[in-house]
Design an enzyme around this catalytic site. Structure first.
Site, mmCIF file in Angstrom:
data_model
loop_
_atom_site.group_PDB
_atom_site.id
_atom_site.type_symbol
_atom_site.label_atom_id
_atom_site.label_comp_id
_atom_site.label_asym_id
_atom_site.label_seq_id
_atom_site.Cartn_x
_atom_site.Cartn_y
_atom_site.Cartn_z
ATOM 1 N N LYS A 37 -49.892 -11.097 -70.592
ATOM 2 C CA LYS A 37 -48.519 -11.201 -70.091
ATOM 3 C C LYS A 37 -47.869 -9.828 -70.112
ATOM 4 O O LYS A 37 -47.907 -9.130 -71.139
ATOM 5 C CB LYS A 37 -47.713 -12.160 -70.971
ATOM 6 C CG LYS A 37 -46.281 -12.337 -70.499
ATOM 7 C CD LYS A 37 -45.577 -13.412 -71.299
ATOM 8 C CE LYS A 37 -44.946 -12.924 -72.567
ATOM 9 N NZ LYS A 37 -43.786 -12.049 -72.377
ATOM 10 N N ASP A 64 -43.893 -11.645 -66.627
ATOM 11 C CA ASP A 64 -42.772 -12.343 -67.278
ATOM 12 C C ASP A 64 -41.511 -11.501 -67.150
ATOM 13 O O ASP A 64 -41.079 -10.865 -68.105
ATOM 14 C CB ASP A 64 -43.162 -12.572 -68.753
ATOM 15 C CG ASP A 64 -42.058 -13.215 -69.578
ATOM 16 O OD1 ASP A 64 -41.182 -13.878 -69.011
ATOM 17 O OD2 ASP A 64 -42.099 -13.037 -70.816
ATOM 18 N N LYS A 66 -38.724 -12.905 -65.677
ATOM 19 C CA LYS A 66 -37.622 -13.884 -65.702
ATOM 20 C C LYS A 66 -36.529 -13.529 -64.704
ATOM 21 O O LYS A 66 -35.377 -13.323 -65.069
ATOM 22 C CB LYS A 66 -37.026 -13.987 -67.109
ATOM 23 C CG LYS A 66 -38.012 -14.388 -68.187
ATOM 24 C CD LYS A 66 -37.306 -14.583 -69.542
ATOM 25 C CE LYS A 66 -38.252 -14.983 -70.629
ATOM 26 N NZ LYS A 66 -39.152 -13.926 -71.105
ATOM 27 N N ASP A 69 -31.134 -14.089 -60.059
ATOM 28 C CA ASP A 69 -30.232 -13.333 -59.175
ATOM 29 C C ASP A 69 -29.902 -14.243 -58.000
ATOM 30 O O ASP A 69 -30.248 -15.436 -58.026
ATOM 31 C CB ASP A 69 -30.959 -12.042 -58.723
ATOM 32 C CG ASP A 69 -29.988 -10.901 -58.421
ATOM 33 O OD1 ASP A 69 -28.957 -11.165 -57.763
ATOM 34 O OD2 ASP A 69 -30.255 -9.753 -58.817
ATOM 35 N N PRO A 71 -30.391 -16.073 -54.455
ATOM 36 C CA PRO A 71 -31.672 -16.554 -53.921
ATOM 37 C C PRO A 71 -32.448 -15.515 -53.111
ATOM 38 O O PRO A 71 -33.668 -15.362 -53.288
ATOM 39 C CB PRO A 71 -31.256 -17.757 -53.068
ATOM 40 C CG PRO A 71 -30.021 -18.276 -53.741
ATOM 41 C CD PRO A 71 -29.291 -17.056 -54.226
ATOM 42 N N THR A 73 -32.534 -12.279 -53.257
ATOM 43 C CA THR A 73 -33.094 -11.208 -54.085
ATOM 44 C C THR A 73 -34.284 -11.706 -54.895
ATOM 45 O O THR A 73 -35.311 -11.029 -54.995
ATOM 46 C CB THR A 73 -31.991 -10.652 -55.028
ATOM 47 O OG1 THR A 73 -30.936 -10.174 -54.204
ATOM 48 C CG2 THR A 73 -32.501 -9.530 -55.902
ATOM 49 N N THR A 128 -37.031 -19.695 -76.323
ATOM 50 C CA THR A 128 -37.420 -20.241 -77.625
ATOM 51 C C THR A 128 -36.637 -19.595 -78.768
ATOM 52 O O THR A 128 -36.657 -20.093 -79.890
ATOM 53 C CB THR A 128 -38.926 -20.055 -77.869
ATOM 54 O OG1 THR A 128 -39.293 -18.747 -77.438
ATOM 55 C CG2 THR A 128 -39.745 -21.078 -77.142
ATOM 56 N N ARG A 190 -46.977 -20.071 -83.505
ATOM 57 C CA ARG A 190 -47.296 -19.299 -84.699
ATOM 58 C C ARG A 190 -48.431 -19.962 -85.457
ATOM 59 O O ARG A 190 -48.326 -21.144 -85.825
ATOM 60 C CB ARG A 190 -46.064 -19.222 -85.628
ATOM 61 C CG ARG A 190 -44.930 -18.363 -85.078
ATOM 62 C CD ARG A 190 -45.328 -16.897 -85.074
ATOM 63 N NE ARG A 190 -44.317 -16.023 -84.520
ATOM 64 C CZ ARG A 190 -44.283 -15.599 -83.251
ATOM 65 N NH1 ARG A 190 -45.193 -16.001 -82.383
ATOM 66 N NH2 ARG A 190 -43.360 -14.762 -82.850
ATOM 67 N N GLN A 199 -38.288 -16.078 -83.385
ATOM 68 C CA GLN A 199 -38.476 -17.377 -82.729
ATOM 69 C C GLN A 199 -37.913 -18.457 -83.646
ATOM 70 O O GLN A 199 -38.194 -18.477 -84.838
ATOM 71 C CB GLN A 199 -39.972 -17.645 -82.475
ATOM 72 C CG GLN A 199 -40.639 -16.624 -81.577
ATOM 73 C CD GLN A 199 -40.270 -16.803 -80.099
ATOM 74 O OE1 GLN A 199 -39.311 -17.502 -79.773
ATOM 75 N NE2 GLN A 199 -41.014 -16.145 -79.230
ATOM 76 N N ARG A 220 -46.575 -11.175 -81.144
ATOM 77 C CA ARG A 220 -46.609 -10.494 -82.441
ATOM 78 C C ARG A 220 -47.683 -10.954 -83.423
ATOM 79 O O ARG A 220 -48.261 -10.102 -84.111
ATOM 80 C CB ARG A 220 -45.207 -10.513 -83.074
ATOM 81 C CG ARG A 220 -44.268 -9.557 -82.356
ATOM 82 C CD ARG A 220 -42.828 -9.804 -82.647
ATOM 83 N NE ARG A 220 -42.374 -11.055 -82.004
ATOM 84 C CZ ARG A 220 -41.125 -11.472 -82.009
ATOM 85 N NH1 ARG A 220 -40.199 -10.769 -82.630
ATOM 86 N NH2 ARG A 220 -40.792 -12.589 -81.402
HETATM 87 O O1 C5P Z 1 -44.236 -12.142 -80.298
HETATM 88 P P1 C5P Z 1 -44.074 -13.549 -79.795
HETATM 89 O O2 C5P Z 1 -45.323 -14.398 -79.959
HETATM 90 O O3 C5P Z 1 -42.818 -14.217 -80.293
HETATM 91 O O4 C5P Z 1 -43.897 -13.334 -78.225
HETATM 92 C C1 C5P Z 1 -43.552 -14.358 -77.354
HETATM 93 C C2 C5P Z 1 -43.461 -13.780 -75.988
HETATM 94 O O5 C5P Z 1 -43.062 -14.818 -75.098
HETATM 95 C C3 C5P Z 1 -42.447 -12.645 -75.839
HETATM 96 O O6 C5P Z 1 -43.000 -11.715 -74.905
HETATM 97 C C4 C5P Z 1 -41.226 -13.312 -75.251
HETATM 98 O O7 C5P Z 1 -40.522 -12.460 -74.371
HETATM 99 C C5 C5P Z 1 -41.864 -14.433 -74.433
HETATM 100 N N1 C5P Z 1 -41.047 -15.599 -74.179
HETATM 101 C C6 C5P Z 1 -40.404 -16.335 -75.170
HETATM 102 N N2 C5P Z 1 -39.648 -17.418 -74.851
HETATM 103 C C7 C5P Z 1 -39.521 -17.802 -73.584
HETATM 104 C C8 C5P Z 1 -40.178 -17.074 -72.564
HETATM 105 C C9 C5P Z 1 -40.943 -15.987 -72.903
HETATM 106 O O8 C5P Z 1 -40.552 -16.021 -76.341
HETATM 107 N N3 C5P Z 1 -38.842 -18.888 -73.297
#
Ligand code: C5P
Length: 251
Positions: A37, A64, A66, A69, A71, A73, A128, A190, A199, A220
């Site tokens: 990603k 990713d 996200k 904006d 439509p 664009t 999240t 996790r 998170q 992470r």
């Molecule tokens: O480090 P971690 O496992 O928390 O990373 C989660 C990844 O998923 C990050 O890159 C974060 O930007 C992305 N993400 C998220 N929640 C979302 C969409 C994407 O945590 N709803």
């Protein structure tokens, strides 16, 4: 023996600040995840070339960024994501039905006209990292779960191929009148006993898969590990366990 389909479900977030670090990770982790990603940090630091380079190495990309904006664009940005060759990209479902519908159509037209593979376009429901208090601060009084279901339905009704949804929302989103091939990409995962970081709504890989996630996004817990490759392999093993548990439950 871990199946290829377990590997395919892991998406590793390349949340680093240089192209060199990203390419080193791609090399070290090659073959472990199904996709990498690339998000706002790396894309802003290294530009679209990093996407092309990772794809050139044979890996698939979930872009990713996200988009959110007007439509026209977002649809135009979707066309450029298609030309970059990404496998999945996302847009905020809260940007509305028209934005999603026009983007899905523009992506299909571009892929057909230019002979490219069509990326999956997925909607972001509720981040999240957001909980009820944070939603309330931006004027949303619904619970994170109800808001995620509402946005998943809107995404499904407007041509999205799936959504990003937190672990707790997987079952709700699955049952929310969306087609059975609607994909659910789940961050906030996790491994048991690891740091939650920022998170707020987390689950283990096995649990998230057993609940029906198609892909897990993990950053992470892998990037901060002393040995990222073995951390990633362990997560694939947990994914495989989750797949076995759901296959058994279905019998
Ligand atoms: O480090 P971690 O496992 O928390 O990373 C989660 C990844 O998923 C990050 O890159 C974060 O930007 C992305 N993400 C998220 N929640 C979302 C969409 C994407 O945590 N709803």
């Amino acid at each position: 023996m871990i199946s290829q389909s377990a590997h395919a479900k892991l998406i590793i977030a390349l949340d680093v600040d240089t192209k060199q670090k990203a390419l080193e990770l791609v090399e070290a982790l090659a073959g472990v995840p199904g996709m990498f990603k690339i998000g706002s940090q790396l894309f802003t630091a290294a530009g679209p070339d990093i996407v092309r380079e990772v794809i050139k190495k044979g890996a698939k990309i979930f872009l990713d960024l996200k988009f959110h904006d007007i439509p026209a664009t977002v649809a135009a940005a979707g066309v450029e994501a298609t030309r970059l060759g990404v496998s999945i990209f996302n847009i905020h479902a809260s940007g509305g039905g028209e934005m999603m519908k026009r983007t899905a159509a523009a992506v299909s037209e571009c892929a057909e006209r230019e002979g490219l593979s069509r990326p999956k376009v997925i909607g972001v429901t509720v981040l999240t990292s957001s909980d009820a208090i944070e939603l309330d601060q931006v004027g949303i009084s619904r619970s994170p779960g109800d808001q995620a279901v509402l946005l998943a339905q809107l995404a499904s009704d407007n041509g999205m191929d799936g959504v990003v949804a937190s672990p707790e929302e997987i079952s709700l989103v699955r049952s929310a009148a969306v087609t059975s091939d609607f994909i659910i990409v789940t961050p906030g995962v996790r491994p048991a006993g690891s740091e939650k970081n920022d998170q707020k709504r987390v689950m283990t890989p096995a649990e998230a898969i057993a609940r029906g996630a198609d892909y897990l996004v993990v950053g992470r817990p892998i990037l901060s590990a002393a040995d990222p490759e073995s951390a990633a392999e362990n997560i694939v093993r947990e994914i495989s366990d989750g797949m076995k548990a759901s296959a058994e439950a279905a019998q």
